[in-house]
Design a protein around this motif. Structure first.
Motif, mmCIF file in Angstrom:
data_model
loop_
_atom_site.group_PDB
_atom_site.id
_atom_site.type_symbol
_atom_site.label_atom_id
_atom_site.label_comp_id
_atom_site.label_asym_id
_atom_site.label_seq_id
_atom_site.Cartn_x
_atom_site.Cartn_y
_atom_site.Cartn_z
ATOM 1 N N PRO A 123 0.871 -1.327 0.034
ATOM 2 C CA PRO A 123 -0.259 0.108 -0.001
ATOM 3 C C PRO A 123 1.160 1.419 0.015
ATOM 4 O O PRO A 123 2.074 1.103 0.483
ATOM 5 N N THR A 124 0.436 2.415 -0.714
ATOM 6 C CA THR A 124 1.039 3.569 -0.598
ATOM 7 C C THR A 124 0.269 4.528 0.771
ATOM 8 O O THR A 124 -0.990 4.273 0.778
ATOM 9 N N ALA A 125 0.895 5.187 1.115
ATOM 10 C CA ALA A 125 0.362 5.820 2.323
ATOM 11 C C ALA A 125 0.005 7.253 1.731
ATOM 12 O O ALA A 125 0.588 7.920 0.933
ATOM 13 N N GLY A 126 -1.667 7.676 2.096
ATOM 14 C CA GLY A 126 -2.038 8.897 1.485
ATOM 15 C C GLY A 126 -1.490 10.076 2.524
ATOM 16 O O GLY A 126 -0.950 9.792 3.787
ATOM 17 N N ASP A 127 -1.804 11.423 2.044
ATOM 18 C CA ASP A 127 -1.322 12.489 2.973
ATOM 19 C C ASP A 127 -2.076 12.132 4.325
ATOM 20 O O ASP A 127 -1.637 12.808 5.383
ATOM 21 N N GLU A 128 -3.350 11.678 4.522
ATOM 22 C CA GLU A 128 -4.026 11.636 5.562
ATOM 23 C C GLU A 128 -3.653 10.329 6.422
ATOM 24 O O GLU A 128 -3.979 10.374 7.606
ATOM 25 N N ASP A 129 -3.014 9.343 6.066
ATOM 26 C CA ASP A 129 -2.527 8.365 6.710
ATOM 27 C C ASP A 129 -1.282 8.689 7.613
ATOM 28 O O ASP A 129 -0.412 9.304 7.211
ATOM 29 N N ASP A 130 -1.539 8.058 8.895
ATOM 30 C CA ASP A 130 -0.266 8.388 9.895
ATOM 31 C C ASP A 130 0.445 6.919 10.303
ATOM 32 O O ASP A 130 1.137 6.979 10.968
ATOM 33 N N GLU A 131 -0.226 5.919 9.911
ATOM 34 C CA GLU A 131 0.294 4.766 10.099
ATOM 35 C C GLU A 131 0.064 3.669 8.926
ATOM 36 O O GLU A 131 -0.993 3.837 8.367
ATOM 37 N N VAL A 132 1.001 2.760 8.786
ATOM 38 C CA VAL A 132 0.885 1.870 7.414
ATOM 39 C C VAL A 132 1.601 0.589 7.703
ATOM 40 O O VAL A 132 2.483 0.665 8.453
ATOM 41 N N GLN A 133 1.042 -0.541 7.257
ATOM 42 C CA GLN A 133 1.841 -1.780 7.453
ATOM 43 C C GLN A 133 2.465 -2.095 6.233
ATOM 44 O O GLN A 133 1.865 -1.931 5.185
ATOM 45 N N VAL A 134 3.935 -2.343 6.336
ATOM 46 C CA VAL A 134 4.489 -2.719 5.238
ATOM 47 C C VAL A 134 5.265 -3.997 5.279
ATOM 48 O O VAL A 134 5.973 -4.279 6.278
ATOM 49 N N ARG A 135 4.995 -4.736 4.358
ATOM 50 C CA ARG A 135 5.630 -6.109 4.416
ATOM 51 C C ARG A 135 6.808 -6.073 3.658
ATOM 52 O O ARG A 135 6.910 -5.683 2.474
ATOM 53 N N VAL A 136 7.905 -6.761 4.264
ATOM 54 C CA VAL A 136 9.258 -6.800 3.582
ATOM 55 C C VAL A 136 9.875 -8.363 3.915
ATOM 56 O O VAL A 136 9.386 -9.063 4.728
ATOM 57 N N THR A 137 10.324 -8.725 2.988
ATOM 58 C CA THR A 137 11.313 -10.021 3.167
ATOM 59 C C THR A 137 12.895 -9.602 3.424
ATOM 60 O O THR A 137 13.444 -8.732 2.914
ATOM 61 N N VAL A 138 13.410 -10.205 4.474
ATOM 62 C CA VAL A 138 14.536 -9.607 4.855
ATOM 63 C C VAL A 138 15.582 -10.913 4.820
ATOM 64 O O VAL A 138 15.334 -12.131 5.111
ATOM 65 N N ARG A 139 16.792 -10.684 4.185
ATOM 66 C CA ARG A 139 17.839 -11.560 4.033
ATOM 67 C C ARG A 139 19.154 -11.533 4.556
ATOM 68 O O ARG A 139 19.272 -10.133 4.564
ATOM 69 N N GLN A 140 19.815 -12.323 4.997
ATOM 70 C CA GLN A 140 21.038 -12.146 5.445
ATOM 71 C C GLN A 140 22.038 -13.091 4.913
ATOM 72 O O GLN A 140 21.790 -14.174 4.571
ATOM 73 N N VAL A 141 23.328 -12.612 4.802
ATOM 74 C CA VAL A 141 24.305 -13.464 4.180
ATOM 75 C C VAL A 141 25.557 -13.314 5.019
ATOM 76 O O VAL A 141 25.834 -12.026 5.550
ATOM 77 N N VAL A 142 25.993 -14.383 5.416
ATOM 78 C CA VAL A 142 27.292 -14.357 6.237
ATOM 79 C C VAL A 142 28.565 -13.955 5.470
ATOM 80 O O VAL A 142 28.691 -15.037 4.601
ATOM 81 N N MET A 143 29.314 -12.824 5.613
ATOM 82 C CA MET A 143 30.416 -12.840 4.632
ATOM 83 C C MET A 143 31.436 -13.153 5.358
ATOM 84 O O MET A 143 31.806 -12.342 6.402
ATOM 85 N N HIS A 144 32.146 -14.433 5.086
ATOM 86 C CA HIS A 144 33.347 -14.914 5.735
ATOM 87 C C HIS A 144 34.650 -14.116 5.647
ATOM 88 O O HIS A 144 34.722 -13.556 4.468
ATOM 89 N N SER A 145 35.595 -13.934 6.590
ATOM 90 C CA SER A 145 36.736 -13.372 6.223
ATOM 91 C C SER A 145 37.522 -14.009 5.137
ATOM 92 O O SER A 145 38.583 -13.182 4.315
ATOM 93 N N SER A 146 37.241 -15.165 4.920
ATOM 94 C CA SER A 146 37.892 -15.835 3.893
ATOM 95 C C SER A 146 37.304 -15.692 2.370
ATOM 96 O O SER A 146 37.979 -15.880 1.412
ATOM 97 N N GLY A 147 36.184 -14.970 2.140
ATOM 98 C CA GLY A 147 35.814 -14.296 1.074
ATOM 99 C C GLY A 147 34.378 -15.440 0.646
ATOM 100 O O GLY A 147 33.880 -14.904 -0.310
ATOM 101 N N ASP A 148 34.034 -16.470 1.380
ATOM 102 C CA ASP A 148 33.079 -17.163 1.281
ATOM 103 C C ASP A 148 31.941 -16.581 1.741
ATOM 104 O O ASP A 148 32.004 -15.502 2.734
ATOM 105 N N THR A 149 30.657 -17.083 1.239
ATOM 106 C CA THR A 149 29.483 -16.420 1.782
ATOM 107 C C THR A 149 28.585 -17.556 2.165
ATOM 108 O O THR A 149 28.516 -18.746 1.503
#
Length: 184
Positions: A123-149
């Motif tokens: 959803p996009t927030a309208g000028d009158e909206d003060d609250e909105v729910q945003v759905r996201v996907t979070v991804r994490q990658v471990v970056m090893h000091s060896s260069g592997d992930t």
């Protein structure tokens, strides 16, 4: 070895900046403001979707060798938080929950890079909206000091965003969304 670690650190920092720029352009639909240049000028706190993506990526990016726990990442973003999250970012919890791999990541000089992307049909927030729910996907990658992930499992989340003034959106809380089971 220190030079290699420093180079890897600079490369990781550059990757995070490039990822944030790509997310910003994607969220903005690739449109810049009217004017003489073609650059995208989007304030990440002025749009709740962009702010949610930026905040969730930030609180899921960790450096265990220099941080005590994931709380440190959230504390760094305290000015982008409100309500429950601002309270949580103000004081380190006791006990301070950490992933069981934290000590190994710290010993290895690993960095965990978080990224976030919008789920479809936001959803996009309208000028009158003060609250909105945003759905996201979070991804994490471990970056090893060896260069592997090593990728970590992704998580879909609902982020409750609150307009705190005319141009500023902050995250109040987030919760993991249930995994969708596919039948075969």
């Amino acid at each position: 070895m220190k030079n290699r670690t420093a180079v890897i650190g600079y490369v990781l920092a550059a990757l995070v900046v490039v990822t944030a720029m790509i997310v910003t352009v994607t969220v903005a639909g690739g449109r810049g403001e009217q004017g003489t240049d073609e650059h995208v000028h989007l304030d990440p706190v002025a749009d709740p979707r962009t702010a949610a993506v930026d905040i969730m990526a930030g609180i899921h990016t960790w450096t265990p060798a220099t941080q005590e726990s994931p709380w440190d990442a959230m504390h760094l973003l305290a000015d982008r938080l409100t309500g429950r999250m601002a309270i949580a970012a103000a004081s380190r919890p006791d006990p301070d929950p950490i992933p069981h791999q934290w000590a190994a990541w710290a010993r290895g000089g690993d960095r965990i890079v978080g990224t976030a992307s919008l789920l479809a049909d936001q959803p996009t927030a309208g000028d009158e909206d003060d609250e909105v729910q945003v759905r996201v996907t979070v991804r994490q990658v471990v970056m090893h000091s060896s260069g592997d992930t090593t990728p970590r499992p992704e998580t879909s989340m609902r982020v409750h965003m609150v307009r705190t003034d005319e141009h500023t959106w902050k995250a109040e809380y987030f919760q993991a969304l249930p995994l969708i089971q596919h039948s075969h």
